[in-house]
Scaffold this motif. Structure first.
Motif, PDB file in Angstrom:
ATOM      1  N   TYR A   1      39.044  53.115  38.396  1.00  0.00           N
ATOM      2  CA  TYR A   1      39.699  51.971  37.750  1.00  0.00           C
ATOM      3  C   TYR A   1      39.466  50.683  38.556  1.00  0.00           C
ATOM      4  O   TYR A   1      39.325  49.609  37.982  1.00  0.00           O
ATOM      5  N   THR A   2      39.407  50.800  39.844  1.00  0.00           N
ATOM      6  CA  THR A   2      39.181  49.632  40.687  1.00  0.00           C
ATOM      7  C   THR A   2      37.780  49.075  40.452  1.00  0.00           C
ATOM      8  O   THR A   2      37.599  47.862  40.305  1.00  0.00           O
ATOM      9  N   VAL A   3      36.794  49.941  40.393  1.00  0.00           N
ATOM     10  CA  VAL A   3      35.416  49.507  40.172  1.00  0.00           C
ATOM     11  C   VAL A   3      35.274  48.916  38.766  1.00  0.00           C
ATOM     12  O   VAL A   3      34.692  47.840  38.586  1.00  0.00           O
ATOM     13  N   GLU A   4      35.801  49.584  37.769  1.00  0.00           N
ATOM     14  CA  GLU A   4      35.712  49.081  36.394  1.00  0.00           C
ATOM     15  C   GLU A   4      36.469  47.765  36.249  1.00  0.00           C
ATOM     16  O   GLU A   4      36.001  46.831  35.595  1.00  0.00           O
ATOM     17  N   GLY A   5      37.635  47.687  36.863  1.00  0.00           N
ATOM     18  CA  GLY A   5      38.423  46.453  36.793  1.00  0.00           C
ATOM     19  C   GLY A   5      37.708  45.290  37.458  1.00  0.00           C
ATOM     20  O   GLY A   5      37.729  44.157  36.971  1.00  0.00           O
ATOM     21  N   THR A   6      37.057  45.559  38.571  1.00  0.00           N
ATOM     22  CA  THR A   6      36.321  44.515  39.275  1.00  0.00           C
ATOM     23  C   THR A   6      35.174  43.995  38.417  1.00  0.00           C
ATOM     24  O   THR A   6      34.963  42.776  38.325  1.00  0.00           O
ATOM     25  N   LEU A   7      34.443  44.884  37.796  1.00  0.00           N
ATOM     26  CA  LEU A   7      33.330  44.463  36.943  1.00  0.00           C
ATOM     27  C   LEU A   7      33.822  43.689  35.723  1.00  0.00           C
ATOM     28  O   LEU A   7      33.255  42.654  35.372  1.00  0.00           O
ATOM     29  N   ILE A   8      34.868  44.188  35.086  1.00  0.00           N
ATOM     30  CA  ILE A   8      35.374  43.529  33.879  1.00  0.00           C
ATOM     31  C   ILE A   8      35.932  42.149  34.217  1.00  0.00           C
ATOM     32  O   ILE A   8      35.635  41.162  33.531  1.00  0.00           O
TER      33      ILE A   8
ATOM     34  N   SER B   1      35.177  40.222  36.768  1.00  0.00           N
ATOM     35  CA  SER B   1      34.103  39.302  37.159  1.00  0.00           C
ATOM     36  C   SER B   1      33.327  38.817  35.935  1.00  0.00           C
ATOM     37  O   SER B   1      32.955  37.636  35.863  1.00  0.00           O
ATOM     38  N   PHE B   2      33.093  39.678  34.947  1.00  0.00           N
ATOM     39  CA  PHE B   2      32.429  39.242  33.724  1.00  0.00           C
ATOM     40  C   PHE B   2      33.298  38.268  32.930  1.00  0.00           C
ATOM     41  O   PHE B   2      32.802  37.291  32.375  1.00  0.00           O
ATOM     42  N   ILE B   3      34.583  38.515  32.872  1.00  0.00           N
ATOM     43  CA  ILE B   3      35.493  37.603  32.163  1.00  0.00           C
ATOM     44  C   ILE B   3      35.507  36.234  32.840  1.00  0.00           C
ATOM     45  O   ILE B   3      35.456  35.196  32.165  1.00  0.00           O
TER      46      ILE B   3
ATOM     47  N   THR C   1      34.197  32.831  31.089  1.00  0.00           N
ATOM     48  CA  THR C   1      35.133  31.697  31.004  1.00  0.00           C
ATOM     49  C   THR C   1      34.530  30.447  31.649  1.00  0.00           C
ATOM     50  O   THR C   1      34.613  29.345  31.102  1.00  0.00           O
ATOM     51  N   GLY C   2      33.906  30.606  32.799  1.00  0.00           N
ATOM     52  CA  GLY C   2      33.247  29.478  33.461  1.00  0.00           C
ATOM     53  C   GLY C   2      32.124  28.900  32.630  1.00  0.00           C
ATOM     54  O   GLY C   2      31.957  27.677  32.550  1.00  0.00           O
ATOM     55  N   LEU C   3      31.330  29.764  31.994  1.00  0.00           N
ATOM     56  CA  LEU C   3      30.243  29.283  31.140  1.00  0.00           C
ATOM     57  C   LEU C   3      30.773  28.533  29.919  1.00  0.00           C
ATOM     58  O   LEU C   3      30.198  27.519  29.515  1.00  0.00           O
ATOM     59  N   VAL C   4      31.854  28.999  29.331  1.00  0.00           N
ATOM     60  CA  VAL C   4      32.449  28.305  28.186  1.00  0.00           C
ATOM     61  C   VAL C   4      32.960  26.929  28.601  1.00  0.00           C
ATOM     62  O   VAL C   4      32.764  25.933  27.894  1.00  0.00           O
TER      63      VAL C   4
END
Length: 113
Positions: free
Chosen positions: A9-16, A18-20, A24-27
């Motif tokens: 869950y920590t690895v998946e949460g970190t990836l998700i 960071s992508f969010i 958000t930064g690109l938008v």
């Protein structure tokens, strides 16, 4: 001790997360770019109107309407004044960029700016 599934869950949460954050930064960056582009287009429209009427030089002094005959006779425009005005209009209005110079010119037919 069994380590099955621990930490996933920590690895998946970190990836998700960071992508969010990246999306958000690109938008936000695209919003700034759109704002700057709209401001520059608006300024170009105002400058073309300003150049075509030449800042009231062709206004009749009494009735305050454009004297088209005088405008046709003269036909000369100093583009340096228009470029300076454009720089003043855009100063401090852009989010993602810095204005270095504006170039104004007349079309080949001489009827458009």
């Amino acid at each position: 001790m069994k380590w099955e599934g621990r930490g996933s869950y920590t690895v998946e949460g970190t990836l998700i997360i960071s992508f969010i954050c990246l999306i958000t930064g690109l938008v936000i960056l695209l919003g700034f770019y759109g704002h700057d582009r709209a401001v520059m287009q608006s300024t170009a429209d105002e400058l073309s109107r300003y150049g075509s009427l030449w800042a009231g030089r062709f206004l009749h002094p009494e009735i305050r309407e454009v004297d088209y005959e005088l405008m046709k006779q003269s036909g000369t425009v100093d583009f340096g004044v228009i470029e300076d005005m454009g720089c003043r209009m855009l100063q401090g209005r852009l989010f993602c960029g810095e204005l270095r110079s504006i170039r104004a010119s007349q079309s080949l037919s001489g009827r458009e700016m």
